[in-house]
Scaffold this motif. Sequence first.
Motif, PDB file in Angstrom:
ATOM      1  N   ASN A 154      -3.928   4.934 -31.345  1.00  7.44           N
ATOM      2  CA  ASN A 154      -2.801   4.530 -30.503  1.00  7.44           C
ATOM      3  C   ASN A 154      -2.683   5.435 -29.274  1.00  7.44           C
ATOM      4  OD1 ASN A 154      -1.206   6.839 -31.172  1.00  7.44           O
ATOM      5  ND2 ASN A 154      -0.518   5.828 -33.035  1.00  7.44           N
ATOM      6  N   HIS A 155      -1.867   5.003 -28.345  1.00  7.47           N
ATOM      7  CA  HIS A 155      -1.740   5.695 -27.065  1.00  7.47           C
ATOM      8  C   HIS A 155      -1.264   7.145 -27.239  1.00  7.47           C
ATOM      9  CE1 HIS A 155      -1.162   6.200 -22.790  1.00  7.47           C
ATOM     10  NE2 HIS A 155       0.056   6.635 -23.028  1.00  7.47           N
ATOM     11  N   SER A 156      -0.367   7.370 -28.153  1.00  6.50           N
ATOM     12  CA  SER A 156       0.153   8.717 -28.393  1.00  6.50           C
ATOM     13  C   SER A 156      -0.960   9.660 -28.846  1.00  6.50           C
ATOM     14  CB  SER A 156       1.256   8.665 -29.453  1.00  6.50           C
ATOM     15  OG  SER A 156       1.652   9.964 -29.812  1.00  6.50           O
ATOM     16  N   GLN A 157      -1.823   9.193 -29.738  1.00  6.35           N
ATOM     17  CA  GLN A 157      -2.937  10.024 -30.195  1.00  6.35           C
ATOM     18  C   GLN A 157      -3.962  10.241 -29.090  1.00  6.35           C
ATOM     19  OE1 GLN A 157      -4.030   7.696 -33.633  1.00  6.35           O
ATOM     20  NE2 GLN A 157      -2.898   9.055 -35.010  1.00  6.35           N
ATOM     21  N   GLN A 158      -4.172   9.224 -28.255  1.00  7.65           N
ATOM     22  CA  GLN A 158      -5.071   9.403 -27.116  1.00  7.65           C
ATOM     23  C   GLN A 158      -4.521  10.468 -26.181  1.00  7.65           C
ATOM     24  OE1 GLN A 158      -5.613   5.565 -25.279  1.00  7.65           O
ATOM     25  NE2 GLN A 158      -7.109   4.906 -26.817  1.00  7.65           N
ATOM     26  N   GLN A 159      -3.209  10.440 -25.945  1.00 10.42           N
ATOM     27  CA  GLN A 159      -2.587  11.420 -25.056  1.00 10.42           C
ATOM     28  C   GLN A 159      -2.678  12.826 -25.640  1.00 10.42           C
ATOM     29  OE1 GLN A 159      -1.583  10.391 -21.925  1.00 10.42           O
ATOM     30  NE2 GLN A 159      -1.763  12.599 -21.684  1.00 10.42           N
ATOM     31  N   GLN A 160      -2.542  12.952 -26.953  1.00 13.62           N
ATOM     32  CA  GLN A 160      -2.699  14.260 -27.596  1.00 13.62           C
ATOM     33  C   GLN A 160      -4.108  14.793 -27.371  1.00 13.62           C
ATOM     34  OE1 GLN A 160      -1.681  13.811 -31.724  1.00 13.62           O
ATOM     35  NE2 GLN A 160       0.420  13.189 -31.263  1.00 13.62           N
ATOM     36  N   TYR A 161      -5.100  13.915 -27.469  1.00 11.80           N
ATOM     37  CA  TYR A 161      -6.481  14.334 -27.206  1.00 11.80           C
ATOM     38  C   TYR A 161      -6.649  14.771 -25.760  1.00 11.80           C
ATOM     39  CZ  TYR A 161     -11.341  14.149 -25.921  1.00 11.80           C
ATOM     40  OH  TYR A 161     -12.560  14.467 -25.390  1.00 11.80           O
ATOM     41  N   PHE A 162      -6.105  14.012 -24.814  1.00 17.44           N
ATOM     42  CA  PHE A 162      -6.233  14.377 -23.403  1.00 17.44           C
ATOM     43  C   PHE A 162      -5.602  15.737 -23.127  1.00 17.44           C
ATOM     44  CE2 PHE A 162      -6.290   9.600 -22.284  1.00 17.44           C
ATOM     45  CZ  PHE A 162      -7.671   9.561 -22.399  1.00 17.44           C
ATOM     46  N   THR A 163      -4.461  16.000 -23.732  1.00 17.76           N
ATOM     47  CA  THR A 163      -3.802  17.296 -23.558  1.00 17.76           C
ATOM     48  C   THR A 163      -4.706  18.403 -24.081  1.00 17.76           C
ATOM     49  OG1 THR A 163      -1.634  16.260 -23.763  1.00 17.76           O
ATOM     50  CG2 THR A 163      -1.744  18.645 -24.115  1.00 17.76           C
ATOM     51  N   TRP A 164      -5.280  18.201 -25.247  1.00 16.34           N
ATOM     52  CA  TRP A 164      -6.213  19.180 -25.821  1.00 16.34           C
ATOM     53  C   TRP A 164      -7.433  19.332 -24.929  1.00 16.34           C
ATOM     54  CZ3 TRP A 164     -11.297  18.744 -27.404  1.00 16.34           C
ATOM     55  CH2 TRP A 164     -11.808  19.785 -28.182  1.00 16.34           C
ATOM     56  N   ARG A 165      -7.927  18.230 -24.416  1.00 22.08           N
ATOM     57  CA  ARG A 165      -9.159  18.237 -23.619  1.00 22.08           C
ATOM     58  C   ARG A 165      -8.990  19.042 -22.334  1.00 22.08           C
ATOM     59  NH1 ARG A 165     -13.963  18.822 -22.494  1.00 22.08           N
ATOM     60  NH2 ARG A 165     -15.329  17.074 -22.063  1.00 22.08           N
ATOM     61  N   HIS A 166      -7.810  19.010 -21.753  1.00 26.70           N
ATOM     62  CA  HIS A 166      -7.601  19.761 -20.518  1.00 26.70           C
ATOM     63  C   HIS A 166      -7.632  21.264 -20.759  1.00 26.70           C
ATOM     64  CE1 HIS A 166      -7.015  16.668 -17.503  1.00 26.70           C
ATOM     65  NE2 HIS A 166      -6.394  15.956 -18.422  1.00 26.70           N
ATOM     66  N   THR A 167      -7.396  21.682 -21.978  1.00 22.02           N
ATOM     67  CA  THR A 167      -7.484  23.118 -22.284  1.00 22.02           C
ATOM     68  C   THR A 167      -8.837  23.490 -22.872  1.00 22.02           C
ATOM     69  OG1 THR A 167      -6.520  22.798 -24.486  1.00 22.02           O
ATOM     70  CG2 THR A 167      -4.997  23.286 -22.660  1.00 22.02           C
ATOM     71  N   HIS A 168      -9.724  22.519 -23.015  1.00 26.73           N
ATOM     72  CA  HIS A 168     -11.060  22.747 -23.562  1.00 26.73           C
ATOM     73  C   HIS A 168     -12.112  22.072 -22.669  1.00 26.73           C
ATOM     74  CE1 HIS A 168      -8.422  23.339 -27.030  1.00 26.73           C
ATOM     75  NE2 HIS A 168      -9.360  24.122 -27.513  1.00 26.73           N
ATOM     76  N   PRO A 169     -12.412  22.654 -21.519  1.00 23.75           N
ATOM     77  CA  PRO A 169     -13.420  22.041 -20.634  1.00 23.75           C
ATOM     78  C   PRO A 169     -14.828  22.153 -21.227  1.00 23.75           C
ATOM     79  CG  PRO A 169     -12.693  24.129 -19.756  1.00 23.75           C
ATOM     80  CD  PRO A 169     -11.845  23.857 -20.948  1.00 23.75           C
ATOM     81  N   ASP A 170     -15.743  21.411 -20.654  1.00 21.93           N
ATOM     82  CA  ASP A 170     -17.124  21.402 -21.147  1.00 21.93           C
ATOM     83  C   ASP A 170     -17.720  22.801 -21.225  1.00 21.93           C
ATOM     84  OD1 ASP A 170     -17.082  18.684 -21.420  1.00 21.93           O
ATOM     85  OD2 ASP A 170     -18.287  18.264 -19.641  1.00 21.93           O
TER      86      ASP A 170
END
Length: 96
Positions: free
Chosen positions: A71-87
């Motif tokens: 769901n959208h909420s879980q996708q947003q949680q991933y995006f938030t995490w992803r911004h603090t974990h760059p490649d």
Amino acid sequence: MHRFLILSAFALSAALIAPVAARADDRSHQEKRYYDKEGKDYHTWNNNEDRAYRQYLTEQHRDYRDFNRVNHSQQQQYFTWRHTHPDTTLFKVEIR
């Protein structure tokens, strides 16, 4: 003569259909983009993004589900995490 016309029509049809089929196959391999409202950017879903998502799920002790199925909420949680974990922090690049 009749057989030659049928064979010619078949060959012409195959020649016209082949590029359409090849183009349809190319579309299935396109990378999907997801918009991150909070980050105001797009995340292109490719191999690196998939690896990061799997690492995120491992850290969160969650089972794998296709990203487009959560769901959208879980996708947003991933995006938030992803911004603090760059490649650069997720993947080691070895140069030899």
